[in-house]
Design a protein around this motif. Structure first.
Motif, mmCIF file in Angstrom:
data_model
loop_
_atom_site.group_PDB
_atom_site.id
_atom_site.type_symbol
_atom_site.label_atom_id
_atom_site.label_comp_id
_atom_site.label_asym_id
_atom_site.label_seq_id
_atom_site.Cartn_x
_atom_site.Cartn_y
_atom_site.Cartn_z
ATOM 1 N N THR A 135 -9.949 127.345 41.202
ATOM 2 C CA THR A 135 -11.256 127.994 41.368
ATOM 3 C C THR A 135 -12.314 126.995 41.813
ATOM 4 O OG1 THR A 135 -10.678 129.587 39.643
ATOM 5 C CG2 THR A 135 -13.013 129.396 40.215
ATOM 6 N N LEU A 136 -12.321 125.824 41.182
ATOM 7 C CA LEU A 136 -13.299 124.813 41.565
ATOM 8 C C LEU A 136 -13.093 124.382 43.009
ATOM 9 C CD1 LEU A 136 -15.604 122.902 40.875
ATOM 10 C CD2 LEU A 136 -13.922 121.280 39.969
ATOM 11 N N ASP A 137 -11.845 124.162 43.413
ATOM 12 C CA ASP A 137 -11.567 123.775 44.799
ATOM 13 C C ASP A 137 -12.034 124.851 45.773
ATOM 14 O OD1 ASP A 137 -10.446 121.298 44.226
ATOM 15 O OD2 ASP A 137 -8.442 122.122 43.965
ATOM 16 N N SER A 138 -11.807 126.108 45.395
ATOM 17 C CA SER A 138 -12.230 127.219 46.250
ATOM 18 C C SER A 138 -13.743 127.220 46.434
ATOM 19 C CB SER A 138 -11.763 128.549 45.644
ATOM 20 O OG SER A 138 -12.277 129.644 46.376
ATOM 21 N N PHE A 139 -14.476 127.019 45.345
ATOM 22 C CA PHE A 139 -15.938 127.027 45.430
ATOM 23 C C PHE A 139 -16.451 125.837 46.240
ATOM 24 C CE2 PHE A 139 -20.139 125.882 43.694
ATOM 25 C CZ PHE A 139 -20.836 127.046 44.016
ATOM 26 N N LEU A 140 -15.868 124.682 46.023
ATOM 27 C CA LEU A 140 -16.323 123.483 46.732
ATOM 28 C C LEU A 140 -16.042 123.562 48.227
ATOM 29 C CD1 LEU A 140 -15.132 120.749 44.200
ATOM 30 C CD2 LEU A 140 -17.487 121.488 44.598
ATOM 31 N N GLY A 141 -14.899 124.153 48.581
ATOM 32 C CA GLY A 141 -14.552 124.292 49.991
ATOM 33 C C GLY A 141 -14.336 122.979 50.706
ATOM 34 N N ASP A 142 -13.970 121.925 49.956
ATOM 35 C CA ASP A 142 -13.766 120.614 50.574
ATOM 36 C C ASP A 142 -12.394 120.476 51.224
ATOM 37 O OD1 ASP A 142 -16.262 119.673 49.929
ATOM 38 O OD2 ASP A 142 -15.644 118.709 48.067
ATOM 39 N N GLY A 143 -11.499 121.411 50.897
ATOM 40 C CA GLY A 143 -10.161 121.330 51.457
ATOM 41 C C GLY A 143 -9.298 120.272 50.819
ATOM 42 N N ASP A 144 -9.725 119.743 49.682
ATOM 43 C CA ASP A 144 -8.986 118.691 48.989
ATOM 44 C C ASP A 144 -8.722 119.096 47.545
ATOM 45 O OD1 ASP A 144 -8.999 116.734 51.102
ATOM 46 O OD2 ASP A 144 -11.143 116.501 50.709
ATOM 47 N N ARG A 145 -7.721 118.466 46.954
ATOM 48 C CA ARG A 145 -7.437 118.677 45.538
ATOM 49 C C ARG A 145 -8.419 117.849 44.715
ATOM 50 N NH1 ARG A 145 -3.899 115.918 41.976
ATOM 51 N NH2 ARG A 145 -3.392 117.174 40.123
ATOM 52 N N THR A 146 -9.089 118.509 43.776
ATOM 53 C CA THR A 146 -10.082 117.851 42.944
ATOM 54 C C THR A 146 -9.468 117.501 41.598
ATOM 55 O OG1 THR A 146 -11.829 119.144 44.022
ATOM 56 C CG2 THR A 146 -12.376 118.090 41.940
#
Length: 445
Positions: A135-146
């Motif tokens: 969910t966090l990755d989706s919101f950030l939209g950075d295209g990377d694993r956080t």
């Protein structure tokens, strides 16, 4: 032990009394009028009351009256010193509105034994589920694993900043080794991310909870820093991203974007609510001697307390006050409102400890849609709410006109007196509006 805890439950009243004495004894208002601020040590505060009970207020509505009425706020500036001034420390939050399913993103649950995504009851679990499900990755939209790289309590570095005063102009504040706490610190290939998480709803939040960590990590990393305020309430996430237009200015906070996420089906329809209303035969409002008619306008706070109590019962008056961040009187209103709806119960006559009722446990076991309908049913089973639901959403009578009608209704049935009827009428309309937000009813303006 219980008596000691209950003594602490009077936190806001005792804090306000103590602050009144401090302000008077040290001529604080006079010095603020001359210098713009007053620095007070933790040692001085402790002469009157423990600093931990005097200096941490997560929302403006939590502030003791002695501070709020003077437009004073308190800010830690070192491990042993606080600044008092008429500065604005809080940022208003937009209303938590979940009545537009098209704007809510669905999260796929993971089959994990150690993390129940359908039963999140703490801020730390909310963060864990948000990260694990992407969910966090989706919101950030950075295209990377956080990944999470830091969190917890730590001290700040030395820095200074400007902050706006209520009276106009700004004040320069110097901070050195003040204590701060970070709920979640993350990093991916592009950014460092700092998260402040809450599972109780307030109308605003303390900017310091994002600003202090931001300033500390701004000096430690080269990557851009993204700031996320996370709320988890009633099986729903809301993520809001903020930034500081000027890193040296506390008051330059700006909201960039926000989004809702849920693991659940949220498709409650207007027909669902109308059909529920039609099938309910309401019970006349005959109050129990120890449960007054509710004076607690925000249904979402009752739900939030119910969710929290699931893993923290029994909860004393002190526990409820501490969790909700309100004064004791307001916290008691919400605890009593939960008892009115048969969601909370006292362990014994005269006890200050609350637990969930069997009905509440059953409601908490339901999926999102059925949970909302079950909660709406508990409200509409009371005659006054059932009757005025029809007036508001079927007959389309304006809330302004209904408020006086509800007050008269409550007085005529001896549910409350003229002095309190208007405040109780606000609760009736507040709960009905909450039902109306589920399928986004259209009500008369």
């Amino acid at each position: 032990m219980t008596n000691s805890v209950n003594k602490e439950a009077r936190d806001h009243t005792l804090a306000s009394t103590a602050w009144e004495k401090i302000i008077h004894d040290y001529d604080i208002m006079d010095e603020i009028s001359r210098k713009g601020y007053y620095c007070i040590s933790a040692k001085t505060i402790k002469k009157y009351r423990e600093p931990r009970l005097m200096a941490k207020w997560d929302s403006n509505e939590n502030l003791p009256a002695a501070l709020r009425e003077r437009h004073l706020n308190i800010l830690p500036v070192s491990r042993s010193e606080y600044l008092l001034s008429n500065v604005n420390l809080y940022e208003p939050l937009p209303e938590f509105v979940t009545s537009e399913p098209g704007n809510i993103n669905h999260i796929t649950q993971l089959d994990l034994e150690s993390l129940d995504c359908g039963n999140i009851t703490s801020e730390s679990n909310a963060i864990n589920a948000m990260v694990a499900t992407g969910t966090l990755d989706s919101f950030l939209g950075d295209g990377d694993r956080t990944v999470e790289t830091f969190n917890g309590r730590m001290g700040t570095d030395a820095f200074c900043f400007e902050i706006n005063r209520y009276s106009g102009g700004s004040l320069t504040v110097h901070v050195d080794r003040a204590q701060m706490e970070i709920d979640g610190g993350f990093e991916n290939q592009k950014n460092v991310i700092i998260i402040e998480a809450k599972n109780v709803l307030h109308p605003d939040f303390h900017i310091r909870q994002l600003y202090y960590p931001y300033r500390v990590w701004l000096q430690r990393v080269k990557k851009p820093i993204r700031l996320i305020f996370c709320q988890y309430y009633n099986m729903m996430y809301r993520l809001i991203e903020y930034r500081f237009a000027d890193p040296q200015n506390y008051s330059s906070i700006e909201r960039i974007s926000s989004a809702y996420y849920t693991f659940q089906d949220v498709s409650v329809t207007e027909s669902d609510i109308i059909n529920l209303w039609k099938t309910i035969t309401p019970v006349p409002d005959v109050l129990k001697p120890d449960i007054p008619f509710p004076q607690a306008d925000k249904m979402d706070r009752i739900i939030s307390l119910m969710e929290h109590m699931q893993d923290n019962e029994p909860m004393t008056t002190a526990d409820i006050t501490d969790y909700m961040g309100l004064d004791v009187r307001q916290s008691n209103y919400y605890a009593s409102a939960g008892r009115y709806l048969d969601l909370f119960e006292r362990q014994s006559h005269g006890s200050t400890e609350c637990t969930l009722t069997p009905q509440a446990r059953q409601i908490l076991s339901l999926d999102y849609k059925n949970r909302q309908l079950a909660l709406a049913s508990r409200i509409l089973s009371h005659q006054v709410f059932h009757e005025f639901f029809g007036r508001l959403f079927i007959d389309k009578i304006s809330p302004a006109r209904l408020r006086s009608e509800v007050a008269t209704y409550l007085e005529q049935r001896n549910i409350c007196n003229h002095t309190t009827s208007k405040r109780r009428a606000s609760t009736v309309l507040g709960w009905l509006r909450w039902i109306g937000t589920l399928p986004e009813f259209t009500e008369s303006q």
